[in-house]
Design a protein around this motif. Structure first.
Motif, PDB file in Angstrom:
ATOM      1  N   LYS A 199       0.737  -1.109  -0.143  1.00 54.80           N
ATOM      2  CA  LYS A 199      -0.132  -0.111  -0.029  1.00 54.80           C
ATOM      3  C   LYS A 199       0.906   1.283   0.126  1.00 54.80           C
ATOM      4  O   LYS A 199       0.599   2.407  -0.522  1.00 54.80           O
ATOM      5  N   ARG A 251       2.301   1.645  -3.270  1.00 57.18           N
ATOM      6  CA  ARG A 251       1.282   2.010  -4.352  1.00 57.18           C
ATOM      7  C   ARG A 251       1.102   3.489  -4.367  1.00 57.18           C
ATOM      8  O   ARG A 251       0.697   4.456  -5.080  1.00 57.18           O
ATOM      9  N   GLU A 252       0.866   4.191  -2.876  1.00 49.87           N
ATOM     10  CA  GLU A 252       0.611   5.565  -2.572  1.00 49.87           C
ATOM     11  C   GLU A 252       2.015   6.390  -3.129  1.00 49.87           C
ATOM     12  O   GLU A 252       1.827   7.454  -3.568  1.00 49.87           O
ATOM     13  N   ASN A 290       4.062   5.541  -5.582  1.00 52.00           N
ATOM     14  CA  ASN A 290       3.801   5.707  -7.142  1.00 52.00           C
ATOM     15  C   ASN A 290       2.752   6.648  -7.669  1.00 52.00           C
ATOM     16  O   ASN A 290       3.035   7.251  -8.587  1.00 52.00           O
ATOM     17  N   GLU A 291       1.604   6.523  -6.846  1.00 55.81           N
ATOM     18  CA  GLU A 291       0.617   7.490  -7.292  1.00 55.81           C
ATOM     19  C   GLU A 291       1.090   8.976  -7.024  1.00 55.81           C
ATOM     20  O   GLU A 291       0.620   9.764  -7.801  1.00 55.81           O
ATOM     21  N   ARG A 333       3.344   9.816 -10.010  1.00 52.16           N
ATOM     22  CA  ARG A 333       2.372   9.818 -11.053  1.00 52.16           C
ATOM     23  C   ARG A 333       1.862  11.365 -11.372  1.00 52.16           C
ATOM     24  O   ARG A 333       1.665  12.077 -12.371  1.00 52.16           O
ATOM     25  N   ILE A 334       1.259  11.857  -9.946  1.00 50.58           N
ATOM     26  CA  ILE A 334       0.536  12.982  -9.897  1.00 50.58           C
ATOM     27  C   ILE A 334       1.380  14.102 -10.160  1.00 50.58           C
ATOM     28  O   ILE A 334       1.080  15.179 -10.733  1.00 50.58           O
TER      29      ILE A 334
END
Length: 190
Positions: free
Chosen positions: A163, A166-167, A169-170, A173-174
């Protein structure tokens, strides 16, 4: 020498003695019992053995630094942060009875055997045998609960790390999207 029960076992013993005097239990009494007392469902003639077994289990948990929790009307063992539901009950055997018309139905007969269950949906059970009593299974029961809890704790740890990844990577990406928008605005303003 008389065995000294753990506080929770003693409290359960007194409550079971009180409930024996009642003709029947209503829903509120059953809910109160499930929220505060150990899950023991046996008749009085084998209750001492059940209380002794539960006392040995509670002492084993305390010696190893684990505890018993009550959540959502369920009594659970907490090991490595994982909760495992458990019950101790009297074993009933199903007996098929044939009536005079030739049809059959099932009845349930009480036995003097104890049955220990762990888990809520996929239960693992241990039952008294002719050669081995439930008290002899106590180390096996504890090892099974500990191994299962350790396995689930490792899975939860991996899930938490996934988790976090993923956070991250997010967020990257943002940030890349924001930078691209800023570069595009700067290019259009030229």
């Amino acid at each position: 020498m008389k065995l000294k029960y753990d506080f929770l076992v003693q409290k359960t013993k007194l409550e079971l003695a009180r409930l024996d005097k009642l003709p029947s239990l209503n829903w509120e009494q059953q809910k109160k019992y499930n929220n505060e007392f150990l899950p023991i469902s046996v008749e009085p003639k084998i209750r001492k053995r059940a209380l002794d077994l539960m006392n040995n289990l509670v002492n084993l948990l305390h010696e190893n630094g684990h505890s018993i929790k009550f959540n959502y009307s369920r009594c659970q063992i907490e090991i490595y942060g994982q909760l495992t539901e458990f019950h101790l009950r009297q074993k009933y055997f199903r007996v098929r009875v044939k009536n005079s018309y030739g049809t059959t139905h099932n009845t349930f007969e009480k036995s003097n055997k104890l049955e220990f269950l762990i888990g809520s949906s996929y239960c693992k059970t241990w039952i008294d045998k002719k050669t081995k009593s439930l008290e002899d299974y106590l180390p096996t029961i504890y090892k099974h609960i500990e191994a299962k809890s350790k396995y689930l704790a490792e899975i939860r740890k991996k899930q938490a790390l996934g988790k976090i990844e993923r956070e991250k990577n997010e967020a990257i990406r943002i940030e890349k999207g924001r930078i691209e928008v800023l570069e595009e605005e700067r290019f259009l303003s030229l």
